[in-house]
Scaffold this active site. Structure first.
Site, PDB file in Angstrom:
ATOM      1  N   ARG A 277      -9.217   0.934   9.066  1.00  0.00           N
ATOM      2  CA  ARG A 277      -8.789  -0.414   9.432  1.00  0.00           C
ATOM      3  C   ARG A 277      -9.866  -1.167  10.186  1.00  0.00           C
ATOM      4  O   ARG A 277      -9.665  -2.326  10.531  1.00  0.00           O
ATOM      5  CB  ARG A 277      -7.547  -0.315  10.315  1.00  0.00           C
ATOM      6  CG  ARG A 277      -6.232  -0.519   9.536  1.00  0.00           C
ATOM      7  CD  ARG A 277      -5.124  -0.275  10.507  1.00  0.00           C
ATOM      8  NE  ARG A 277      -3.924  -1.008  10.271  1.00  0.00           N
ATOM      9  CZ  ARG A 277      -2.843  -0.478   9.705  1.00  0.00           C
ATOM     10  NH1 ARG A 277      -2.870   0.734   9.215  1.00  0.00           N
ATOM     11  NH2 ARG A 277      -1.750  -1.195   9.614  1.00  0.00           N
TER      12      ARG A 277
ATOM     13  N   ARG B  35      11.679  -1.533  10.979  1.00  0.00           N
ATOM     14  CA  ARG B  35      10.663  -0.973  11.871  1.00  0.00           C
ATOM     15  C   ARG B  35      10.477  -1.877  13.083  1.00  0.00           C
ATOM     16  O   ARG B  35      10.524  -3.096  12.958  1.00  0.00           O
ATOM     17  CB  ARG B  35       9.330  -0.858  11.115  1.00  0.00           C
ATOM     18  CG  ARG B  35       9.202   0.417  10.344  1.00  0.00           C
ATOM     19  CD  ARG B  35       7.994   0.434   9.445  1.00  0.00           C
ATOM     20  NE  ARG B  35       6.758  -0.072  10.037  1.00  0.00           N
ATOM     21  CZ  ARG B  35       5.583  -0.018   9.417  1.00  0.00           C
ATOM     22  NH1 ARG B  35       5.482   0.508   8.208  1.00  0.00           N
ATOM     23  NH2 ARG B  35       4.497  -0.497   9.992  1.00  0.00           N
TER      24      ARG B  35
ATOM     25  N   ARG C 250      11.603  -6.339   5.073  1.00  0.00           N
ATOM     26  CA  ARG C 250      11.457  -4.906   4.778  1.00  0.00           C
ATOM     27  C   ARG C 250      12.478  -4.070   5.551  1.00  0.00           C
ATOM     28  O   ARG C 250      12.721  -4.283   6.740  1.00  0.00           O
ATOM     29  CB  ARG C 250      10.042  -4.453   5.151  1.00  0.00           C
ATOM     30  CG  ARG C 250       9.802  -2.979   4.896  1.00  0.00           C
ATOM     31  CD  ARG C 250       8.350  -2.650   4.774  1.00  0.00           C
ATOM     32  NE  ARG C 250       7.640  -2.708   6.039  1.00  0.00           N
ATOM     33  CZ  ARG C 250       6.340  -2.451   6.165  1.00  0.00           C
ATOM     34  NH1 ARG C 250       5.606  -2.168   5.109  1.00  0.00           N
ATOM     35  NH2 ARG C 250       5.759  -2.516   7.341  1.00  0.00           N
TER      36      ARG C 250
ATOM     37  N   ARG D 205       0.129  -8.494  13.905  1.00  0.00           N
ATOM     38  CA  ARG D 205      -0.478  -7.554  12.944  1.00  0.00           C
ATOM     39  C   ARG D 205      -1.308  -8.298  11.896  1.00  0.00           C
ATOM     40  O   ARG D 205      -2.350  -7.811  11.464  1.00  0.00           O
ATOM     41  CB  ARG D 205       0.618  -6.712  12.272  1.00  0.00           C
ATOM     42  CG  ARG D 205       1.242  -5.706  13.245  1.00  0.00           C
ATOM     43  CD  ARG D 205       2.557  -5.180  12.735  1.00  0.00           C
ATOM     44  NE  ARG D 205       2.419  -4.334  11.575  1.00  0.00           N
ATOM     45  CZ  ARG D 205       3.384  -4.169  10.658  1.00  0.00           C
ATOM     46  NH1 ARG D 205       4.527  -4.798  10.777  1.00  0.00           N
ATOM     47  NH2 ARG D 205       3.179  -3.374   9.643  1.00  0.00           N
TER      48      ARG D 205
ATOM     49  N   LYS E  54       0.827  -1.211   0.000  1.00  0.00           N
ATOM     50  CA  LYS E  54       0.000   0.000   0.000  1.00  0.00           C
ATOM     51  C   LYS E  54       0.858   1.257   0.000  1.00  0.00           C
ATOM     52  O   LYS E  54       0.594   2.199  -0.743  1.00  0.00           O
ATOM     53  CB  LYS E  54      -0.933   0.032   1.227  1.00  0.00           C
ATOM     54  CG  LYS E  54      -1.911  -1.124   1.302  1.00  0.00           C
ATOM     55  CD  LYS E  54      -2.929  -0.935   2.426  1.00  0.00           C
ATOM     56  CE  LYS E  54      -2.328  -0.834   3.811  1.00  0.00           C
ATOM     57  NZ  LYS E  54      -1.641  -2.071   4.265  1.00  0.00           N
TER      58      LYS E  54
HETATM   59  P1  AMP Z   1       1.066   0.801   9.229  1.00  0.00           P
HETATM   60  O1  AMP Z   1       2.307   1.561   8.964  1.00  0.00           O
HETATM   61  O2  AMP Z   1      -0.084   1.264   8.413  1.00  0.00           O
HETATM   62  O3  AMP Z   1       1.270  -0.689   9.134  1.00  0.00           O
HETATM   63  O4  AMP Z   1       0.652   1.112  10.750  1.00  0.00           O
HETATM   64  C1  AMP Z   1       1.522   0.843  11.826  1.00  0.00           C
HETATM   65  C2  AMP Z   1       0.730   0.787  13.128  1.00  0.00           C
HETATM   66  O5  AMP Z   1       0.083   2.047  13.376  1.00  0.00           O
HETATM   67  C3  AMP Z   1      -0.391  -0.234  13.170  1.00  0.00           C
HETATM   68  O6  AMP Z   1       0.059  -1.540  13.501  1.00  0.00           O
HETATM   69  C4  AMP Z   1      -1.304   0.353  14.257  1.00  0.00           C
HETATM   70  O7  AMP Z   1      -0.733   0.151  15.551  1.00  0.00           O
HETATM   71  C5  AMP Z   1      -1.201   1.846  13.962  1.00  0.00           C
HETATM   72  N1  AMP Z   1      -2.211   2.276  12.967  1.00  0.00           N
HETATM   73  C6  AMP Z   1      -1.964   2.766  11.721  1.00  0.00           C
HETATM   74  N2  AMP Z   1      -3.099   3.079  11.101  1.00  0.00           N
HETATM   75  C7  AMP Z   1      -4.105   2.765  11.955  1.00  0.00           C
HETATM   76  C8  AMP Z   1      -5.509   2.835  11.892  1.00  0.00           C
HETATM   77  N3  AMP Z   1      -6.155   3.295  10.803  1.00  0.00           N
HETATM   78  N4  AMP Z   1      -6.223   2.427  12.976  1.00  0.00           N
HETATM   79  C9  AMP Z   1      -5.614   1.984  14.081  1.00  0.00           C
HETATM   80  N5  AMP Z   1      -4.287   1.866  14.211  1.00  0.00           N
HETATM   81  C10 AMP Z   1      -3.526   2.264  13.161  1.00  0.00           C
END
Ligand code: AMP
Length: 213
Positions: A86, A158, A125, A169, A13
């Site tokens: 999400r 990360r 990654r 996740r 994404k």
């Molecule tokens: P990502 O980089 O999109 O994988 O997001 C990393 C982390 O941020 C996720 O594992 C959640 O802890 C938090 N996070 C990101 N976007 C959301 C969302 N829309 N709702 C809730 N938690 C989020």
């Protein structure tokens, strides 16, 4: 134009959002990036979300929606959401927010990648902490080991790309985010792309799907 990119963590994404937002002049909204920036700056919001990010759990819907509404209130460009919504509650909150701004959602693009493939991608990654460029040790390594091609910065893994948190996740995605596929499938604006292909070819397919929108 307002677009949502949906898919497992690691489905590409972020990579597609960067290409698409540039191509279409959209504002790229990554909630994950927003939370990581706040965390890096040690802000109150960063402290509040820190435990959720490190455990691979979702930040509560109320907080996510509040942060987005305040960040986007003055934005006039079209929006490209990456990592949001999400949960069904977040999707409903977004619908209500679009209604209040008399605007609409034009496309939901689901990047379909098998779970085993995303698990491998997340483990491989590496990210540039300065420019955000994303590498993959297997399929897209940097020219010099562990160094960003663009800004010479040392690449990082990360915190949430570690095996235990990756597993969590993926579970969270299946439990809380996958129901969004059904939520959006009936909307008439739902598109699916095979995210297992090379990023350039995924980008070309998405561009073709959106052509004429
Ligand atoms: P990502 O980089 O999109 O994988 O997001 C990393 C982390 O941020 C996720 O594992 C959640 O802890 C938090 N996070 C990101 N976007 C959301 C969302 N829309 N709702 C809730 N938690 C989020």
């Amino acid at each position: 134009m307002n677009i949502i990119l949906l898919g497992y963590p690691g489905s590409g994404k972020g990579t597609q959002a960067k290409v698409l937002s540039q191509k279409l002049g959209l504002f790229h909204v990554s909630t994950g990036d927003i939370f990581r920036e706040e965390l890096a700056k040690d802000t109150p919001l960063g402290l509040e979300v820190s435990g959720y990010l490190s455990a691979g759990r979702l930040v509560p819907d109320r907080l996510v929606l509040e942060v987005l509404k305040s960040r986007l209130s003055k934005e006039t460009r079209g929006l490209l959401f990456d990592g949001f919504p999400r949960t069904v509650e977040q999707a409903e909150g977004l619908d209500a927010w679009f209604d209040s701004r008399e605007t609409t959602l034009d496309a939901v693009i689901f990047l379909n990648v098998p779970e085993a493939e995303v698990a491998k991608r997340l483990g491989d990654r590496r990210t540039c902490p300065k420019c955000g460029k994303i590498y993959n040790l297997g399929t897209k390594p940097p020219q010099k080991p562990d160094i960003c091609d663009t800004c010479n910065e040392k690449l990082i893994t990360r915190d949430d790309d570690t095996p235990g948190v990756i597993w969590k996740r993926l579970q969270v995605y299946k439990d809380q985010t996958e129901p969004l596929l059904a939520y959006y499938k009936s909307s008439g604006n739902f598109y699916e792309a095979d995210g297992g292909q090379a990023p350039e070819s995924v980008a070309a397919k998405i561009a073709a799907m959106l052509d004429g929108k």
